[in-house]
Design an enzyme around this catalytic site. Structure first.
Site, short mmCIF file in Angstrom:
data_model
loop_
_atom_site.label_atom_id
_atom_site.label_comp_id
_atom_site.label_asym_id
_atom_site.label_seq_id
_atom_site.Cartn_x
_atom_site.Cartn_y
_atom_site.Cartn_z
N GLU A 254 93.82 122.21 4.81
CA GLU A 254 94.47 122.77 6.00
C GLU A 254 95.79 123.33 5.51
O GLU A 254 96.59 122.59 4.93
CB GLU A 254 94.65 121.66 7.03
CG GLU A 254 95.13 122.16 8.37
CD GLU A 254 96.42 121.53 8.75
OE1 GLU A 254 97.46 122.19 8.58
OE2 GLU A 254 96.40 120.36 9.20
N CYS A 291 102.19 122.20 11.49
CA CYS A 291 101.29 123.32 11.20
C CYS A 291 100.86 124.00 12.49
O CYS A 291 100.27 125.07 12.45
CB CYS A 291 100.09 122.83 10.41
SG CYS A 291 99.40 121.34 11.06
N1 LIG Z 1 100.38 123.88 7.10
C1 LIG Z 1 100.94 122.71 7.04
O1 LIG Z 1 100.64 121.80 7.77
C2 LIG Z 1 101.96 122.44 6.00
C3 LIG Z 1 102.37 121.13 5.85
C4 LIG Z 1 103.29 120.86 4.87
C5 LIG Z 1 103.79 121.88 4.10
N2 LIG Z 1 103.40 123.15 4.29
C6 LIG Z 1 103.92 124.25 3.46
O2 LIG Z 1 103.99 123.83 2.11
C7 LIG Z 1 105.29 124.03 1.60
C8 LIG Z 1 105.59 122.96 0.58
O3 LIG Z 1 105.40 121.70 1.17
P1 LIG Z 1 104.53 120.56 0.55
O4 LIG Z 1 105.15 119.99 -0.67
O5 LIG Z 1 104.25 119.62 1.63
O6 LIG Z 1 103.14 121.25 0.19
P2 LIG Z 1 102.51 121.63 -1.21
O7 LIG Z 1 101.28 122.38 -0.93
O8 LIG Z 1 103.48 122.27 -2.12
O9 LIG Z 1 102.14 120.22 -1.86
C9 LIG Z 1 101.19 119.35 -1.26
C10 LIG Z 1 100.57 118.47 -2.33
O10 LIG Z 1 99.76 119.24 -3.19
C11 LIG Z 1 100.22 119.16 -4.54
N3 LIG Z 1 100.12 120.52 -5.09
C12 LIG Z 1 100.49 121.66 -4.48
N4 LIG Z 1 100.18 122.71 -5.25
C13 LIG Z 1 99.60 122.23 -6.37
C14 LIG Z 1 99.05 122.83 -7.54
N5 LIG Z 1 99.06 124.15 -7.71
N6 LIG Z 1 98.52 122.03 -8.48
C15 LIG Z 1 98.53 120.69 -8.33
N7 LIG Z 1 99.03 120.05 -7.24
C16 LIG Z 1 99.56 120.82 -6.28
C17 LIG Z 1 101.63 118.66 -4.47
O11 LIG Z 1 101.95 117.94 -5.61
C18 LIG Z 1 101.59 117.79 -3.23
O12 LIG Z 1 101.11 116.52 -3.56
C19 LIG Z 1 106.18 124.05 2.81
O13 LIG Z 1 107.37 124.74 2.63
C20 LIG Z 1 105.30 124.70 3.82
O14 LIG Z 1 105.37 126.09 3.69
C21 LIG Z 1 102.49 123.45 5.22
O1 LIG Z 2 101.24 119.67 10.76
C1 LIG Z 2 100.07 119.60 11.10
C2 LIG Z 2 99.60 118.74 12.18
C3 LIG Z 2 100.21 119.05 13.51
C4 LIG Z 2 99.89 117.99 14.48
O2 LIG Z 2 99.17 117.07 14.20
C5 LIG Z 2 100.47 118.05 15.81
O3 LIG Z 2 100.91 119.12 16.24
O4 LIG Z 2 100.44 117.01 16.48
#
Ligand SMILES: NC(=O)c1ccc[n+]([C@@H]2O[C@H](COP(=O)([O-])OP(=O)(O)OC[C@H]3O[C@@H](n4cnc5c(N)ncnc54)[C@H](O)[C@@H]3O)[C@@H](O)[C@H]2O)c1
Ligand SMILES: O=CCCC(=O)C(=O)O
Length: 512
Positions: A254, A291
């Site tokens: 997601e 999200c």
């Molecule tokens: N859509 C969502 O719900 C949501 C939630 C959290 C963060 N984010 C986005 O992600 C950005 C960074 O936040 P984050 O740290 O939570 O997410 P991230 O995707 O950078 O990391 C999430 C997990 O995946 C691992 N990971 C990420 N890319 C990887 C790769 N190429 N290889 C190996 N492991 C990898 C990280 O170590 C971490 O454990 C935020 O600024 C935001 O834009 C989106």
């Molecule tokens: O960030 C993703 C989940 C969002 C959610 O669970 C909520 O809006 O309650």
């Protein structure tokens, strides 16, 4: 991407102070990764055949053990995330409720999907064999804890609960933004494993900050599926690794959604001010780190939209700043807002209050006309945080065209009155194609954990639009059907035996 690859051991960081605290978490060694995968693989055949009551009680025990962590868990999660007490307490309730809901699902046994097509030996021209089908779990699942929901989408969150409910051992890659929270929840799950008398490999958590950890886990041949919530780049990286394996595996990631909200004309005329204020409430909730955050608003230009904007500006201007989850996420937010400030044709309408602390997000509201929005791809990129863009459209045809141009979304919302029904009717098929959840007269933040919920949607909202990561259907991601042809009753799994000892619902010749 929030995580750099520093050499020092991981320690928790309080994003409100930028101070490290608590113990060090040495990066898991190759031997520890190997041990977790080996233990999960060894546990699989035992765990997947646990009786329904044992598995359900195990999920309930996890919930009870998480609750038993008491206030220390709440305080730890608050210090690691900057999220307020009420939010973390509510999230714990959601996490434990989710585990208990999956316990009910396990007990009911419908997820087994038992189907029996009895043999037809007399059928001509060819007899039919006895065919029996059930779902079995896929195997060990790697779950990536999300930074923004340290409980409900992390170590003991929805991916873990649904994979364990399906009968899959779970290896969590704990998020480096909340290592102590992850370790505490991990210890609660370990206790529940002991209480249930299950093999230790049913669950393990590896907490680290190096990319090699997550990449190695997804590439390991013993791992059979992945659950992920995070960035688009991270999710896509894991989709690629999983697809390039000798045995490709499903990745349920997601990732990115900007959650369009359409303000229909009658609703806007009737309640522009109330909508503007409520929108900012949803936008700024939890520093916008959902999200489901409403990042795009569409409406016909005119005086009613002006009223909506004025109310939203008034609400955002007094909205307090919020500490974001990590310095990296704060930096990415600032970068995203600065990029919008620089974009041709994009007008800044309002900023929230500026604070005097570190990592504090200041809300941002922009507007743009629909032609510019459609020309500039950057304007439909997610800015993770409390930033949103109002797109002013000329007429209903342009509204349909611009909605049609959007990428896949978790949600799409219609603010509508009864007088808007006919204008909304042609939009619904578009929104259905774009999003996993279509709402009327609500705001997308705040996902109910229930049977009918869909927290999913076409790419890039997720990597697989056929499923959901919230709600009881999430279990289906980790199951696959097996058909047993003419297998003797003595060898059949309990759910398919002639006398149905589990008492589960079964479809006989397609009839339940
Ligand atoms: N859509 C969502 O719900 C949501 C939630 C959290 C963060 N984010 C986005 O992600 C950005 C960074 O936040 P984050 O740290 O939570 O997410 P991230 O995707 O950078 O990391 C999430 C997990 O995946 C691992 N990971 C990420 N890319 C990887 C790769 N190429 N290889 C190996 N492991 C990898 C990280 O170590 C971490 O454990 C935020 O600024 C935001 O834009 C989106
Ligand atoms: O960030 C993703 C989940 C969002 C959610 O669970 C909520 O809006 O309650």
């Amino acid at each position: 991407m929030a995580e750099a690859a520093p050499k020092a051991d991981l320690r928790a960081l309080n994003p409100a102070t930028n101070e490290h605290f608590g113990p060090s978490f040495p990066e898991p060694s190759a031997a520890q990764i190997e041990a977790a995968c080996a233990a999960a693989a060894a546990a699989f055949d035992i765990y997947r055949e646990t009786d329904l009551e044992t598995r359900a009680a195990f999920l309930e025990a996890i919930a009870a053990e998480i609750e038993a962590l008491g206030d220390e868990l709440i305080q730890t999660a608050m210090a690691e995330t900057g999220l307020p007490q009420a939010r973390i307490t509510g999230e714990r309730g959601r996490t434990c409720g989710q585990l208990r809901l999956f316990a009910q699902v396990v007990r009911r046994g419908d997820w087994i999907g038992a189907r029996i097509d009895p043999a037809l030996p007399e059928r001509t021209p060819l007899p039919r064999a006895d065919l029996r089908q059930r779902f079995i779990p896929l195997g060990p699942v790697v779950v990536f804890g999300a930074s923004n929901f340290p409980l409900a989408f992390s170590t003991g969150g929805g991916d873990t609960a649904s994979a364990l409910a399906a009968g899959c051992p779970v290896i969590v890659k704990g998020h480096s933004a909340h290592p102590n929270t992850g370790a505490m929840v991990g210890s609660a799950i370990d206790k529940a494993i002991k209480t249930a008398g299950l093999p230790a490999g049913v669950f393990s958590i590896l907490i680290g900050q190096q990319r090699t950890l997550g990449a190695g886990l997804v590439a390991d041949p013993r791992v059979k599926a992945v659950g992920f919530t995070g960035s688009r780049a991270g999710g896509v990286a894991f989709m690629r690794i999983a697809a390039e394996r000798r045995e490709p595996i499903p990745v349920f990631a997601e990732m990115s959604s900007i959650n369009p909200v359409v303000l229909m004309p009658a609703a806007l005329a009737a309640r522009a001010e109330a909508l503007g204020t409520a929108f900012v409430g949803s936008l700024t909730m939890g520093a916008g780190q959902f999200c489901t955050n409403p990042g795009l608003i569409f409406a016909l230009e005119g005086p009613d939209l002006d009223r909506f904007e004025a109310a939203a500006v008034a609400a955002l201007t007094v909205a307090p700043p919020h500490v974001m989850l990590t310095p990296g996420i704060f930096g990415a937010y600032e970068q995203g807002v600065n990029q919008l400030l620089d974009r041709d044709g994009v007008k800044l309408l309002a900023r929230g209050c500026v604070g005097d602390g570190v990592n504090q997000a200041v809300g941002a509201l922009f507007s743009v006309d629909a032609e510019t929005f459609q020309r500039d791809e950057v304007l439909s990129h997610e800015v993770f945080g409390s930033s949103s863009l109002i797109v002013r459209v000329k007429d209903a045809a342009q509204l349909a065209t611009v909605l049609e141009s959007l990428e896949g979304q978790l949600t799409a919302t219609l603010q509508m009155d009864p007088a808007d029904v006919e204008a909304a009717r042609p939009l619904l098929p578009i929104l259905e194609r774009k999003a996993g959840r279509v709402l009327a007269n609500g705001w997308p933040t705040g996902v109910e954990v229930s049977h009918a919920m869909v927290h999913g949607g076409p790419f890039p909202a997720t990597s697989d639009p056929r499923s959901t990561s919230v709600g009881t259907r999430a279990i289906e991601r980790f199951l696959r059907p097996v058909c047993y042809q003419d297998i003797p009753d003595a060898l059949l799994p309990a759910a398919l035996k002639a006398d149905n000892p589990l008492g589960v619902r079964r479809a006989i010749d397609g009839v339940l």
